[in-house]
Scaffold this motif. Structure first.
Motif, short mmCIF file in Angstrom:
data_model
loop_
_atom_site.label_atom_id
_atom_site.label_comp_id
_atom_site.label_asym_id
_atom_site.label_seq_id
_atom_site.Cartn_x
_atom_site.Cartn_y
_atom_site.Cartn_z
N LEU A 80 -37.24 -13.83 -3.31
CA LEU A 80 -38.47 -14.31 -2.69
C LEU A 80 -38.30 -14.25 -1.18
O LEU A 80 -37.44 -14.93 -0.61
CB LEU A 80 -38.77 -15.74 -3.12
CG LEU A 80 -40.00 -16.39 -2.50
CD1 LEU A 80 -41.28 -15.64 -2.89
CD2 LEU A 80 -40.11 -17.86 -2.91
N PHE A 81 -39.10 -13.43 -0.51
CA PHE A 81 -38.97 -13.23 0.93
C PHE A 81 -39.82 -14.23 1.72
O PHE A 81 -40.74 -14.85 1.17
CB PHE A 81 -39.34 -11.78 1.28
CG PHE A 81 -38.29 -10.79 0.84
CD1 PHE A 81 -37.30 -10.40 1.72
CD2 PHE A 81 -38.27 -10.30 -0.46
CE1 PHE A 81 -36.31 -9.52 1.32
CE2 PHE A 81 -37.30 -9.41 -0.87
CZ PHE A 81 -36.31 -9.02 0.03
N PRO A 82 -39.49 -14.41 3.01
CA PRO A 82 -40.18 -15.43 3.81
C PRO A 82 -41.70 -15.29 3.86
O PRO A 82 -42.41 -16.28 4.02
CB PRO A 82 -39.56 -15.25 5.20
CG PRO A 82 -38.20 -14.69 4.94
CD PRO A 82 -38.37 -13.78 3.76
N ASP A 83 -42.22 -14.06 3.72
CA ASP A 83 -43.68 -13.90 3.77
C ASP A 83 -44.35 -14.20 2.44
O ASP A 83 -45.57 -14.06 2.30
CB ASP A 83 -44.04 -12.48 4.24
CG ASP A 83 -43.56 -11.40 3.26
OD1 ASP A 83 -43.00 -11.76 2.19
OD2 ASP A 83 -43.75 -10.21 3.56
N GLY A 90 -31.15 -13.59 8.46
CA GLY A 90 -30.73 -13.20 7.13
C GLY A 90 -31.59 -12.14 6.46
O GLY A 90 -31.23 -11.66 5.39
N VAL A 91 -32.70 -11.74 7.13
CA VAL A 91 -33.65 -10.84 6.47
C VAL A 91 -33.96 -9.59 7.29
O VAL A 91 -33.98 -8.48 6.76
CB VAL A 91 -34.97 -11.59 6.16
CG1 VAL A 91 -35.96 -10.67 5.48
CG2 VAL A 91 -34.70 -12.80 5.30
N ASP A 92 -34.22 -9.77 8.61
CA ASP A 92 -34.61 -8.62 9.43
C ASP A 92 -34.19 -8.84 10.88
O ASP A 92 -33.61 -9.87 11.22
CB ASP A 92 -36.12 -8.37 9.32
CG ASP A 92 -36.97 -9.57 9.71
OD1 ASP A 92 -36.59 -10.32 10.64
OD2 ASP A 92 -38.03 -9.77 9.09
N ALA A 93 -34.52 -7.87 11.72
CA ALA A 93 -34.05 -7.89 13.11
C ALA A 93 -34.92 -8.73 14.04
O ALA A 93 -34.66 -8.77 15.25
CB ALA A 93 -33.96 -6.46 13.64
N VAL A 127 -32.45 -15.85 0.11
CA VAL A 127 -32.77 -14.46 0.36
C VAL A 127 -31.79 -13.93 1.40
O VAL A 127 -31.37 -14.65 2.32
CB VAL A 127 -34.23 -14.28 0.83
CG1 VAL A 127 -34.47 -14.98 2.16
CG2 VAL A 127 -34.61 -12.81 0.92
N PHE A 128 -31.38 -12.67 1.23
CA PHE A 128 -30.40 -12.09 2.14
C PHE A 128 -30.51 -10.57 2.07
O PHE A 128 -30.70 -10.01 0.98
CB PHE A 128 -28.99 -12.53 1.75
CG PHE A 128 -27.90 -11.95 2.61
CD1 PHE A 128 -27.64 -12.49 3.86
CD2 PHE A 128 -27.14 -10.88 2.17
CE1 PHE A 128 -26.63 -11.96 4.66
CE2 PHE A 128 -26.14 -10.34 2.96
CZ PHE A 128 -25.88 -10.88 4.21
#
Length: 636
Positions: free
Chosen positions: A515-518, A588-591, A188-189
């Motif tokens: 597929l996101f971490p959550d 890689g996904v958010d701040a 995911v990125f």
């Protein structure tokens, strides 16, 4: 690491030849992996493990001359392509050859599987221990390029009663070395801000960093968020032809990768709607079990899904009217060669883009020869094959004394190898600059770029001089002797042939369900690159040429003949465009975990043996397409 001692095309062409028979058996030369040495041996193979392999049969006639003749303008045979049925009758192995090998395999207790329509191989399954008995060898495990791989300890042999055998593929695990030439590969990125919608939109002077970090004044421009749609069409001068109907209509472009994304059709339709592209005409040819494969040491379906999205969206961007066919191999460790044979023998496409390769030419020569046969058949049938040239430069990593090598299959003289560039696109979708893709990286530390720019070499377009193949006729007079004869001796095949955008820092915006971490899945777009991008972009533009001209077969004779109409990639613009600033999320996904700031330099070739230069070079070949002038030159 290249195969030592193989200095001409003939040495590979002879790979399937039998050594002198002894005790009613013939040894298959080139059947032992060059990396299967005592120094690399790490253990014994598992004898009870099932192994599926293919016994490749030699053609009844050599197709190399015909493949080149029908693809070469001015030749009396130019354009006289064969149907698959005609090719089989003229060149392919006979039913008698298949029968002899099948009978022997069955007599040894192996289960005989499929045989393709061109009789090129007989597939079989047995245990490793039984394979050792059948081929009079042993098996062990070896450590190579970070993998633990099975290989035979001595050359394979077959009884003379089995008839002529060209090669056996699948007993060793050379195919595991195949890799997608894509940077970076998901899971995911997401792009971090600030990034520019077009080159130069956001700069250090007009845009603050999100966390208040102060950046040096050079480089001054934040990297593009990723180009898409009209931006890429405009940068390569294809907007006018596409708008007038020269959009690839009537041409089928195939994409070959491993595995398959179960959401690809809807992702491609979503991407097209967001970026002004027509609804795609996509057909998926996917063997049972290819979707949702479990991940093990040899499999990476999730990473290959990103490759599939990039390839199809890139082709559709440059040839929005073309028919798309996606052909997914059920794995990336055994069957890519069989899938290519299927595509060619069934003529599933007019143009095929392949965004995978092996890190060098260190493969058994017996592994290479059957693939050459498939590539020759493609040319004879009028199919143009494009391969990405790789993402690791000359494969030395910039280490002094390391052995440089181009990648296979890009180094084959029967395919078009596509190298990479860094690209600047203006607000009006024109090409501002294009430089060789060779990235240097510096990280922000205590207010300065460390190490100083151009930084440390990170990655770049693959290229160099083959040790396997003699210089093909289409490169004579175009490739300088300083490149083709870099090893001394005769002139050799050099890579790449052409180039297009590949730098992931100035890359393409790609859309994919991730597929996101959550735990939730969602369609998302992000910037990506690699010569995995360059190959399908170029293949898409080639579809426009095919629409105007008809089939070409091997594209190289035409491309080299029209090299004057290509964008010659040089170092002239490097001083004006030395690099850019890339902002990434640490996670890689958010701040949530902060930001990272790096300076990415363009055309950082100092540690490598391949360099951008005037005319042909071993990073960008003869250059990138230059709009209507290029289309006119290749279709005249």
């Amino acid at each position: 690491m290249a195969i030592a001692g193989a200095t001409a095309l003939a040495s590979v062409g002879a790979a399937g030849a039998h050594a002198a028979p002894a005790n009613g058996r013939s040894t298959l030369t080139g059947s032992q992996a060059p990396w299967a040495t005592s120094a690399h041996k790490v253990g014994s193979a598992h004898g009870a493990e099932k192994v599926t392999f293919r016994v490749y049969l030699p053609n009844k006639a050599d197709a190399s001359s015909y493949a080149l003749a029908v693809s070469t303008p001015g030749n009396a045979l130019y354009g006289k392509f064969l149907t698959p049925a005609q090719y089989r009758k003229k060149f392919s192995p006979t039913a008698g050859q298949v029968s002899a090998v099948s009978s022997w395999l069955k007599s040894q207790g192996a289960h005989v599987g499929s045989v393709p329509g061109n009789n090129k191989y007989v597939e079989a399954t047995t245990t490793v221990s039984n394979a050792a008995k059948m081929f009079h060898t042993g098996f062990a495990e070896y450590s190579f390029q970070g993998h633990r791989l099975r290989a035979n300890t001595t050359p394979l042999s077959v009884p003379t009663s089995a008839g002529a055998v060209e090669a056996v593929i699948g007993l060793d695990e050379s195919a595991t070395l195949a890799r997608a030439n894509v940077v970076p590969a998901p899971p995911v990125f997401k792009n971090a801000q600030p990034c520019s919608a077009y080159w130069g939109e956001k700069t250090v002077a007009n845009t603050a960093t999100p966390d208040g970090t102060t950046l040096p004044s050079s480089p001054s421009t934040f990297a593009p968020c990723g180009y898409a749609g009209a931006q890429l069409q405009g940068a390569y001068g294809m907007s006018g032809p596409i708008a007038s109907g020269n959009d690839g209509s009537g041409v089928t472009v195939g994409v070959i990768d491993a595995y398959a994304s179960p959401t690809m059709k809807q992702d491609l339709e979503t991407y097209s709607a967001k970026h002004g592209l027509p609804k795609p005409n996509l057909k998926e040819v996917v063997p049972p079990g290819t979707y949702n494969r479990a991940v093990n040491k040899k499999q990476d379906p999730q990473g290959w899904a990103g490759e599939e999205a990039l390839d199809l969206e890139a082709v559709h961007t440059m040839a929005p009217g073309a028919n798309l066919v996606y052909i997914g191999a059920p794995n990336n460790y055994r069957d890519l060669d069989a899938i290519m044979n299927k595509v060619v023998d069934k003529h599933l496409a007019d143009v095929v883009s392949n965004s995978y390769g092996y890190g060098g030419e260190a493969l058994p020569k017996g592994y290479i020869k059957p693939q050459l046969d498939t590539q020759m058949q493609a040319a004879a049938e009028g199919i143009s094959l494009f391969f990405s040239s790789g993402d690791d430069g000359d494969e030395t990593g910039g280490v002094a004394g390391a052995t440089p090598t181009p990648d296979w299959p890009a180094s084959s003289p029967y395919v078009t190898a596509v190298g990479g560039t860094s690209l600047g696109v203006s607000q009006t979708n024109s090409r501002i600059f294009e430089l060789g893709w060779q990235t240097g990286k510096s990280t922000l530390k205590d207010g300065a770029w460390t190490p100083p720019q151009p930084g440390t070499y990170m990655y770049g377009a693959g290229g160099g001089t083959s040790r396997l193949f003699a210089q093909p006729a289409y490169q004579k007079g175009v490739v300088p002797n300083s490149i083709s004869q870099v090893y001394g001796g005769p002139a050799m095949r050099t890579v790449p042939d052409v180039a297009a955008l590949a730098d992931p820092t100035t890359g393409m915006l790609v859309g994919q369900t991730q597929l996101f971490p959550d735990g939730h899945s969602d369609y998302s777009e992000y910037r990506i690159g690699g010569t995995s991008l360059a190959s399908p972009l170029f293949a898409g533009m080639w579809a426009l040429a095919v629409q105007n001209h008809g089939a070409y077969g091997l594209a190289n004779p035409t491309l080299y003949g029209a090299s004057a109409a290509s964008n010659d990639i040089t170092k002239d613009q490097r001083a004006a465009y030395p690099g850019t600033i890339r902002v990434d999320y640490v996670n890689g996904v958010d701040a949530a975990d902060g930001y990272s700031y790096t300076a990415r330099s363009f055309d950082d070739d100092e540690p490598l043996t391949i360099h951008v230069r005037q005319g042909y070079d071993d990073v960008t070949g003869v250059g990138s397409p230059a709009g209507t002038a290029w289309l006119d030159a290749v279709t005249k």
